[in-house]
Design a protein around this motif. Structure first.
Motif, PDB file in Angstrom:
ATOM      1  N   ASN A   1       0.788  -1.204   0.348  1.00 13.68           N
ATOM      2  CA  ASN A   1       0.260   0.064  -0.195  1.00 13.68           C
ATOM      3  C   ASN A   1       1.494   1.214  -0.234  1.00 13.68           C
ATOM      4  OD1 ASN A   1      -2.004   1.718  -0.121  1.00 13.68           O
ATOM      5  ND2 ASN A   1      -2.328   0.490   2.218  1.00 13.68           N
ATOM      6  N   LYS A   2       0.738   2.409  -0.937  1.00 15.14           N
ATOM      7  CA  LYS A   2       1.688   3.404  -1.125  1.00 15.14           C
ATOM      8  C   LYS A   2       0.494   4.773  -0.768  1.00 15.14           C
ATOM      9  CE  LYS A   2       6.176   2.025  -3.035  1.00 15.14           C
ATOM     10  NZ  LYS A   2       6.157   1.382  -4.669  1.00 15.14           N
ATOM     11  N   THR A   3       0.987   5.853   0.170  1.00 18.12           N
ATOM     12  CA  THR A   3       0.640   7.349   0.085  1.00 18.12           C
ATOM     13  C   THR A   3       0.063   7.577  -0.958  1.00 18.12           C
ATOM     14  OG1 THR A   3       2.174   7.359   1.477  1.00 18.12           O
ATOM     15  CG2 THR A   3       0.889   8.881   0.832  1.00 18.12           C
TER      16      THR A   3
ATOM     17  N   LEU B   1      -3.307   5.611  -2.265  1.00 18.21           N
ATOM     18  CA  LEU B   1      -4.255   6.710  -1.800  1.00 18.21           C
ATOM     19  C   LEU B   1      -4.614   7.331  -2.363  1.00 18.21           C
ATOM     20  CD1 LEU B   1      -3.242   6.505   2.269  1.00 18.21           C
ATOM     21  CD2 LEU B   1      -4.730   4.659   0.925  1.00 18.21           C
ATOM     22  N   MET B   2      -3.807   8.402  -2.785  1.00 22.27           N
ATOM     23  CA  MET B   2      -3.797  10.101  -3.581  1.00 22.27           C
ATOM     24  C   MET B   2      -4.483   9.373  -5.013  1.00 22.27           C
ATOM     25  SD  MET B   2      -2.889  12.122  -1.477  1.00 22.27           S
ATOM     26  CE  MET B   2      -2.024  12.916   0.695  1.00 22.27           C
TER      27      MET B   2
ATOM     28  N   VAL C   1      -9.607   3.727   1.270  1.00 23.59           N
ATOM     29  CA  VAL C   1      -8.844   4.557   1.769  1.00 23.59           C
ATOM     30  C   VAL C   1      -9.263   5.578   2.834  1.00 23.59           C
ATOM     31  CG1 VAL C   1      -8.241   6.772   0.418  1.00 23.59           C
ATOM     32  CG2 VAL C   1      -8.791   5.321  -1.249  1.00 23.59           C
TER      33      VAL C   1
ATOM     34  N   PRO D   1      -6.847  13.160   6.555  1.00 26.09           N
ATOM     35  CA  PRO D   1      -5.976  12.357   7.733  1.00 26.09           C
ATOM     36  C   PRO D   1      -5.136  13.230   8.471  1.00 26.09           C
ATOM     37  CG  PRO D   1      -5.236  11.716   5.744  1.00 26.09           C
ATOM     38  CD  PRO D   1      -6.524  11.892   5.070  1.00 26.09           C
TER      39      PRO D   1
ATOM     40  N   ILE E   1       1.182  10.078   7.331  1.00 26.12           N
ATOM     41  CA  ILE E   1       0.198  11.309   6.535  1.00 26.12           C
ATOM     42  C   ILE E   1      -0.656  11.163   8.029  1.00 26.12           C
ATOM     43  CG2 ILE E   1       0.875  11.704   4.626  1.00 26.12           C
ATOM     44  CD1 ILE E   1      -1.291   9.325   3.704  1.00 26.12           C
ATOM     45  N   ARG E   2      -1.131  10.508   8.978  1.00 25.55           N
ATOM     46  CA  ARG E   2      -2.045  10.277  10.368  1.00 25.55           C
ATOM     47  C   ARG E   2      -3.194   9.908   9.286  1.00 25.55           C
ATOM     48  NH1 ARG E   2      -1.830  12.994  14.268  1.00 25.55           N
ATOM     49  NH2 ARG E   2      -4.213  13.929  14.096  1.00 25.55           N
TER      50      ARG E   2
ATOM     51  N   PRO F   1       0.671   3.501   4.260  1.00 31.96           N
ATOM     52  CA  PRO F   1       0.820   3.759   3.077  1.00 31.96           C
ATOM     53  C   PRO F   1       2.118   4.380   2.972  1.00 31.96           C
ATOM     54  CG  PRO F   1      -0.568   4.997   3.637  1.00 31.96           C
ATOM     55  CD  PRO F   1      -0.364   3.860   5.060  1.00 31.96           C
TER      56      PRO F   1
END
Lengths: 344, 653, 196
Positions: A15-17, A20-21, A223, A274, B369-370, B418
């Motif tokens: 899973n990666k930032t 999510l974006m 998400v 978040p 990013i919490r 993430p």
């Protein structure tokens, strides 16, 4: 054979930032499409312009802060900010309005606080709120829905703020604006006396439904959790319903509150941010309810057309406090009654 | 079907179990050498009871438990003890610790075994003794000495057998249950017998249908044992999580399962209990999964405790060139090892030889990013991201307030993160620092107490001395008073005192007569020194006074003159006595200086030696200097013996 | 005039009553706190090494209470300075190099075959952590040694070594991960309410 020495876990969900974006960006598309269908190319032009600016500013600031540029640029957070600003601004906003909003959100609200993860306020909302206070006229120019501008006309308006043929016939007050100046009439009465407003209400409803669809996609993709958006919608709906029951002539119904303005956009794309929201599930519930109530109060009694920017910023302020008081009980810290989760 | 509960959080990593669970367990023959760490368990290390050169039979006790939380260690095969030395331990730190090394002789000859024919007749203490003697520790991973958990202070209503095996890749318990179901059930019955027949729940994840079938087949109606199939979710095999799944109860904070009437044992541990009691065999082998993309013959192996990882890898045909990471234990909680000479111990359930890209890469981690995914995943219901911020900022007190100590380091948070932050490492760092800080605080408190006690002691000693002195003084005064009281008729006290003084003087004189010449010499020396100092002081005062035109100057002048003569007289007296004794102070001084010089040269040379380019030459120099030093010391000593010898001869002459 | 007296009497009575209440409260609800010297002493590392120029930690605590700088304690290092600064509401200043630098903690070991049994180190040890008698070999109780160095100088045969504490699997722990991509210069999130 070089054996590495690492701490467990050695497994990762991958899973990666940025994943999510990307999900967030994709989920805005239904809303974007419906908004463009009703109001023309304005939002689209705005979106491209805002994205360009956001990536540019992000790169510049990262360079100034001596941080690696590509890893941060590709995490998608700047694009999400740009998208949210573009979608929240009216379709008729000119280039400089977007510029101010993006500049302020990326540089001041995000990087001056330490970059992604450290900003106490939602950057997009900071930029939006600034524009709302500084340029109220430009911020309330919403187009009528009966006819849309061609791409060329829109392009011309975007850069020059004039359109061959004049713009006056194109701009209208928003439905929300009218909702607050009903002069004692119910919305249905207003709508029947003013067909254009009725159309505006319909457009607003469809746009909100599109954002709701996007939000549900994000929920399905895990998400974020359901807590914050549902709490916000419930808070807003409850207040609106209560007041509507008491004074139906003065206060529009819950469904009208939920399906006008930027309700769904904020519920699924902004309240769920978040970084600036509360942490725990309980905290997210409190946070969401708070936003809902504030939105209702500002919409009903305030002097701004839509309220979500201020409501969210105010709740961002109180997020640390919420976090302090909603820390979950850790395993074994209280004798729990058996929590049934169904038979096996 | 029994009602089960759910625990908060948890994740679903890819299981990767089919690589290793298809083939039956293969018994690996005894390797050439076995390395047995003295500490294979939690608690105190065992103490070796053999010495290098001893011949040991298979199953013979080689290290005995020290204290309650400790475990015996037995020889896994027959052979000679070749060494007791430090070897690399199977521990994340890759540090070494004391180990017993056995060179096997290939005969694999058992020592005396004491199987129990009818274990039902054994008393509780017999059972406990046998379990303890067999050196059984938890086989699930933590390695807690088995007998400790089996003598709870409160009564036990439920025995939970942990057969969940929730970690990906590991299939050791799965294969064990498929092949040894009967033994496991018998083992469970023995443990039930020990714990006053509690009900027994076997918790097993639904991804092991064959094992479930095997266990159910081994059960019969009358047994108070039930196989509970639970959802596959990591970490359902965590002790606390499994207890919550099966009973709906949570183990209280800082408590143990026995506090709520539950004892939890790993399925491998009950098999070991069976072996120990029914077969009389101590814990010397275990089933270990060898898996990963680099393992050609991935599967489960019955290996002797103490077998080196290198031997196991070779036996399972692991391609070490392809291996980029060797994990002992599972991918979620196991630790990496770098030295393939590390031995397998009682709790080593898996060796994961991972090829490149098989496991998570050493990724760059981004900022938090919490997003809260970790909070959703955390089975301990903590706020992992807050803990992360605190650990990063070294705000350990806040981390403790957020219950860092309840973290079970399962890795679910880091798995979902993430931003790919190595969260568990942050928690381990914070926990380690907190432990170290607590130790320091304790030590500081101890030091403070000891310092204060010492200060008090010194003060007490001083005051005691003072007290004694005072006591002596008063005693003397009292004695005098008594004397006077006893002798009131004697004339006036002054006359008496004078008489006493005179008497004492006379006594002194008589006492002085036999004074040794050394003492006389010393006295003379002191007198000379005293007058010299006085003279120096006065002349200094004189110059000061002169400089200030003081009226005392004249008086001082006279004193100086008087002192000068006095000093001269004292010096002359001393000199006369010296010549009489045949002493030569000048010579002594010279000798002393030469000794000191030689000493200094040696020191300097030694300093140079530490950094010297050609140490040989300097060593020679040092030897020379040492010789000089010795000669000088000898000369000085000779001279000083003169002092003690000559005077006597002088006196005689 | 009568009103005037009346007012004075009333005020006087009130003063007495409130005075009594306050007096009672000050005794009844007295906060029994550690004296400041003890609080400071608690924060000091208790090595009793004297590097601060005082014969022990307690005397230095006393000196700090009397206004001496808080950065004279090398064994405590930055952490102690920070803790003291927090306690005394002062600014945390860097360690004063004059008194030494922050070093890793060590423990004294006596090379026992070289010890001549002079008892000088026993007298020097501020925490009585050396065991021995005249003409008998001495040894350090390692659990109680603070690593203060004070026994080194008095030893006439230089048989005492300061050895860093050994890392064992028991006291070993992970270090913080390296920051591969670092962002936050400030480690505080707004999750910590006092930094928001």
């Amino acid at each position: 054979m070089a054996l590495v020495n690492l701490s467990s876990p050695h497994h990762h969900s991958l899973n990666k930032t940025s994943r999510l974006m990307v999900w967030v960006l994709l989920a805005t598309l239904p809303g974007l499409a419906v908004q463009s269908y009703f109001y023309g190319y304005g939002t689209l032009i705005n979106l491209l312009w805002a994205s360009f600016l956001a990536l540019g500013f992000e790169a510049i600031v990262l360079g100034l802060r001596r941080r690696p540029i590509m890893p941060y640029l590709t995490d998608g957070s700047a694009l999400v900010t740009a998208f949210l600003i573009a979608l929240a601004l009216p379709p008729f906003s000119p280039w400089w309005l977007t510029l101010v909003a993006v500049l302020f959100s990326i540089i001041f609200a995000k990087h001056l606080y330490g970059g992604l993860g450290n900003n106490p306020f939602n950057p997009a909302m900071v930029g939006y709120a600034l524009c709302l206070i500084a340029f109220p006229v430009s911020m309330t120019q919403w187009a009528g829905t009966e006819a849309t501008l061609t791409f060329g006309q829109q392009w011309q308006w975007f850069w020059l703020e004039s359109v061959t043929g004049g713009i006056d016939s194109w701009t209208r007050a928003t439905p929300l604006d009218l909702m607050r100046r009903t002069n004692g009439l119910t919305l249905t009465e207003v709508a029947s006396s003013n067909p254009q407003l009725g159309l505006g209400l319909v457009a607003s409803m469809w746009i909100n439904l599109a954002y709701l669809l996007g939000g549900l996609i994000l929920l399905a993709a895990r998400v974020f959790t359901w807590h914050a958006p549902v709490a916000m919608l419930a808070g807003l709906g409850f207040c609106a319903g209560l007041f509507h029951m008491g004074e139906p002539d003065l206060y529009p119904s819950a469904s009208q509150h939920l399906l006008t303005g930027a309700t769904m956009l904020s519920a699924f794309f902004i309240v769920t941010d978040p970084v600036s929201g509360a942490t725990s599930r309980k905290g997210k519930l409190v946070f969401g309810v708070g936003v809902g109530i504030l939105v209702f109060i500002i919409r009903s009694f305030g002097s701004y057309p839509d309220a979500f920017a201020f409501a969210i910023l105010l709740m961002n302020l109180s997020a640390p406090l919420i976090d302090t008081y909603t820390q979950p009980k850790a395993y074994g810290h209280q004798p729990k009654k058996s929590r049934s989760q169904g038979e096996e | 079907m029994r009602k089960t509960w759910n625990f908060h959080g948890g994740v679903h990593p890819l299981e990767n179990k089919t690589q290793s669970n298809q083939l039956p367990i293969v018994v690996m023959p005894a390797p050439k050498q076995l390395v047995l760490p003295l500490s294979q368990h939690m608690g105190k290390a065992g103490k070796a009871v053999v010495k290098p050169g001893d011949y040991v039979f298979k199953g013979q006790l080689i290290a005995s438990a020290q204290g309650f939380v400790s475990a015996n260690i037995h020889a896994p095969s027959s052979g000679y003890v070749s060494a007791l030395e430090e070897r690399t331990l199977p521990h994340q730190s890759a540090l070494s610790g004391p180990c017993i090394v056995i060179d096997t002789d290939g005969k694999d000859q058992w020592g005396d075994l004491n199987p129990t024919i009818d274990p039902k007749l054994l008393s509780k203490s017999d059972l406990l003794y046998l379990i303890q003697a067999a050196g059984i520790t938890g086989m699930g991973g933590a390695g807690f000495p088995g007998a400790v958990k089996l003598q709870p202070k409160s009564s036990i209503h439920t025995l939970i057998i942990n057969a969940a095996e929730c970690e990906p890749y590991i299939t050791a318990d799965d294969r064990l249950m498929r092949e040894y179901a009967d033994q496991i059930i018998s083992g469970i019955q023995l443990v039930q017998q020990l714990l006053d027949q509690p009900q027994c729940l076997i918790g097993i994840e639904d991804n092991k249908p064959e094992a479930i079938a095997a266990l159910n087949h081994a059960l019969n109606q009358h047994m108070n044992i039930e196989v509970c199939v639970i959802e596959t979710k990591y970490p359902s095999g965590g002790e606390k999580q499994l207890i919550e799944i099966l009973t709906g109860q949570q183990v209280p904070n800082e408590g143990i399962p026995a506090d709520i009437g539950i004892v939890c044992q790993n399925v491998g541990t009950v098999k070991a209990v069976f072996d120990a009691i029914v077969l009389g065999q101590p814990l010397i082998t275990r089933i270990t999964t060898v898996t990963g993309k680099a393992a050609v013959n991935a599967g489960n192996y019955e290996v002797l405790i103490g077998t080196k990882v290198a031997d196991v890898l070779a036996f399972a045909k692991v391609d070490l060139i392809k291996t980029s990471r060797l994990v002992m234990g599972g991918p979620m909680m196991g630790f990496t090892i770098q030295d393939t000479q590390t031995p397998i111990i009682k709790s080593s359930n898996c060796i994961l030889a991972a090829a490149d890209l098989e496991l998570a890469t050493v990724a760059d981690h981004h900022s938090c990013i919490r997003c809260g995914l970790c909070e959703v995943a955390c089975p301990a219901e903590l706020l992992p991201q807050q803990l992360f911020w605190f650990a990063k900022a070294e705000e350990f007190e806040k981390a403790q307030d957020h219950n860092l100590s309840d973290c079970i380091e399962c890795g679910a948070c880091a798995w979902v993160c993430p931003s790919q932050i190595p969260l568990v490492q942050y928690y381990r760092y914070a926990k380690g620092r907190i432990k170290a800080l607590n130790n320091e605080t304790q030590l500081a408190e101890l030091s403070r107490m000891r310092f204060e006690t010492r200060e008090q002691r010194l003060v007490d000693e001083k005051s005691a001395k003072e007290e004694k002195r005072k006591l002596r003084a008063t005693a003397a005064a009292a004695a005098q008073a008594a004397k006077r009281a006893a002798n009131p008729t004697s004339a006036d006290p002054i006359a008496a005192a004078l008489a006493r003084v005179n008497k004492r003087k006379q006594e002194q004189q008589t006492a002085t007569t036999p004074k040794s010449p050394e003492e006389v010499y010393k006295e003379l020396k002191t007198a000379a020194a005293i007058t010299r100092t006085k003279l120096n002081k006065t002349s200094k005062a004189l110059t000061d006074a002169k400089a200030q035109d003081h009226e005392q100057a004249a008086g001082l002048q006279e004193t100086v003159i008087a002192l000068t003569t006095k000093a001269a007289v004292a010096q002359a007296k001393l000199h006369a006595y010296e010549t009489k004794l045949g002493l030569d102070p000048e010579k002594e001084k010279i000798l002393q200086v030469s000794v000191a010089k030689a000493n200094g040269t040696i020191r300097q040379l030694e300093k140079i030696l530490a950094t010297a380019a050609d140490p040989k030459r300097i060593e020679a120099d040092i030897l020379n200097a040492k010789a000089t030093h010795e000669a000088a010391t000898q000369a000085l000593a000779d001279h000083q013996t003169n002092l003690t010898k000559k005077p006597t001869s002088a006196q005689e002459s | 005039m009568q009103t005037f007296y009346f007012a004075i009497v009333i005020l006087a009575l009130l003063a007495i009553v409130f005075g009594a209440i306050l007096g009672f409260a000050s005794i009844r609800f007295k906060v029994v706190g550690d004296p400041i010297v003890d609080q400071i002493d608690k924060l000091l590392p208790q090595t009793q090494c004297g590097q601060c120029g005082h014969p022990g930690c307690k005397p230095y605590a006393q000196a700090i209470a009397n206004g001496e700088a808080i950065n004279h304690c090398p064994p405590g290092g930055e952490a102690t300075i920070k803790a003291l600064a927090d306690l005394l509401d002062l600014e945390a200043i860097p360690l004063d190099a004059e008194h030494g630098s922050e070093a890793i903690r060590t423990i004294a070991y006596i090379r026992e075959d070289e010890c001549i049994g002079c008892t000088k180190c026993i007298q020097a040890c501020p925490v009585d952590a050396i065991l021995g008698a005249a003409k008998q070999m001495h040894t350090v109780i390692i659990d109680e040694c603070t690593g203060c160095d004070l026994c080194l100088d008095p030893c006439p045969v230089d048989c005492i070594d300061m050895i860093p504490i050994e890392v064992t699997p028991v006291n070993w722990h992970w270090q913080q991960p390296e920051q591969l991509i670092a962002t936050s210069s400030s480690p505080y999130s707004h999750g910590a309410p006092d930094h928001a």
